[in-house]
Every structure is written in C-alpha cells, then in structure tokens.
Write a protein that holds these residues in place. Sequence first.
Motif, PDB file in Angstrom:
ATOM      1  N   LYS A 159       0.816  -1.222   0.000  1.00 22.28           N
ATOM      2  CA  LYS A 159       0.000   0.000   0.000  1.00 22.28           C
ATOM      3  C   LYS A 159       0.845   1.266   0.000  1.00 22.28           C
ATOM      4  N   LYS A 160       0.312   2.373   0.557  1.00 17.48           N
ATOM      5  CA  LYS A 160       1.018   3.649   0.494  1.00 17.48           C
ATOM      6  C   LYS A 160       2.181   3.621   1.474  1.00 17.48           C
ATOM      7  N   SER A 173      10.396   7.390  -0.707  1.00 18.37           N
ATOM      8  CA  SER A 173       9.276   7.248   0.228  1.00 18.37           C
ATOM      9  C   SER A 173       9.587   7.925   1.562  1.00 18.37           C
ATOM     10  N   TYR A 179       4.733   5.660   2.070  1.00 14.16           N
ATOM     11  CA  TYR A 179       5.104   6.845   2.856  1.00 14.16           C
ATOM     12  C   TYR A 179       4.183   7.018   4.065  1.00 14.16           C
ATOM     13  N   GLU A 180       2.906   6.581   3.936  1.00 13.53           N
ATOM     14  CA  GLU A 180       1.971   6.684   5.062  1.00 13.53           C
ATOM     15  C   GLU A 180       2.397   5.750   6.201  1.00 13.53           C
ATOM     16  N   GLN A 181       2.913   4.592   5.839  1.00 11.23           N
ATOM     17  CA  GLN A 181       3.386   3.660   6.863  1.00 11.23           C
ATOM     18  C   GLN A 181       4.657   4.181   7.544  1.00 11.23           C
ATOM     19  N   GLU A 202       9.246  11.677   1.074  1.00 14.39           N
ATOM     20  CA  GLU A 202       7.839  12.059   0.983  1.00 14.39           C
ATOM     21  C   GLU A 202       7.201  12.092   2.373  1.00 14.39           C
TER      22      GLU A 202
END
Length: 236
Positions: free
Chosen positions: A8-9, A49, A11-13, A52
């Motif tokens: 999945k995303k 990542s 950078y969010e993790q 970001e």
Amino acid sequence: MFSNISNKKVYEQVIEQIQDNIMDGTFKKGDKLPSERELSETMGVSRTSIREALRVLETMGVVESKQGEGNFICSNIEKSLLQPLSMMFRLNEGSWSDIFELRNILEIECARLSAIRATDLDCRELSGIVEKMEKETFGKNRTKVLVELDKKFHNLLSNISKNYLIESLFITTSTLFEKFIEDARYKIISYDASKGSAKLLSQHKKICEAIIKKDEYMASEAMKEHMKYVIENTLE
C-alpha cells in the motif's frame, strides 16, 4: 524501533512508524531522526518514500528540517497545532464567535487553574502587570500600552495554569487569530476609555486578587464577568 514495510502507500506507513516512536517516547521533542539512508535501510523502503513522509511530517509541524544538520522532532509544539487548527477553521468557514467561544473556555479554565497553582513569584509578576495597567489607564496615549499589558496578563495566566496543553492551545489560537484578537483588544480598550470607565482595570484586579487568594471559584467568576464584557462590547 522500526520494522520492515510492504505494500500500500509506503510513505503513510513511514509516517505511522515515526509517529508511533513519538507516542511511545522513543523520540522526544528536539531529537534528531536517523538519516534518510538509515531510515531507508531499516524500513526496507526507497529514500523517495522516506523523503515524501518527512515532507508530510514537516507540513504537519511534527518534523523540522535544518539545512546541513538533518531532520528533528519539532521542539515547538505550537507549530504542530497551528496548521491543522488553521485548516479546520478555514474548511468549516469559522466565524469570529467561534474564536470567542474557544477563548472564553480557555480563559476561564486558565484563571481557575492559576488560582490553584500560582507560585508567589507568579503572583508578584501578575500584580506587577496590573499595577502598570492602573498607571496607564488614566494616562495619555494609553491604548497601545494597555493592549500590550492585556496581552501579557492573559498570556501569563496560560503559563501559570501549569498545563502545557492549555498553554500551547492558548498560544496557538493567539498566533492563528493574532490580527483579530489584537483588533478586538484595541476595540474594547478604546470602548472602555470612551465611556470614561476603568471597568477593565477593575476586572483585571479582581482576577488577580482571586488568584493571589487561591480562590478558584472567585477567579473563574471574575474571568467570566470579564469575558462577557469583552464579548458583548466587541461583537456588538
């Protein structure tokens, strides 16, 4: 500290893991983060990542980048509150009455907690501000000076509350709505002067006396009276 990331995303993790490290106390304000290369290797993700994620955290006011030094956990908590509070206000088309209602809650609680927690030094400092207010209330060109003294008085109460969350929120709202709050101060002080009144001085004295006496009920009631007077005569 960090675990491998997949799917999945990404950078969010990365953001979640850095936030988790802040919440569990691994990182404290002012701490330097590992380099982008170290974060990339530890988490098993690209440096793109990582960059970001760090950009998002910087926008949120959680991380601050210092050129030539690296990335640090923000030491200024007000900065991290300012952006989301500002966005919330704009997106919800906030009104000036929203600001007053928030300040009203904060001011009354600051006064109550100050009455409980004020030290002798705090009381002397607060009394000193009130004494200067009394001297300036009937002086020439008083408005500008009284605006500054009023700001000092209320900022000091947030500090005397000894609650860093309340103080941070107080400072954040002051920063976010600085122009409006300053205009409101000028308006109410000018209004008070035009009536030939020393009502504002009297109200500040009552608040100060209640805090010195460590009477939290009296401090709350005195601040309620003060805020009612300010709101009614500023929004009319």
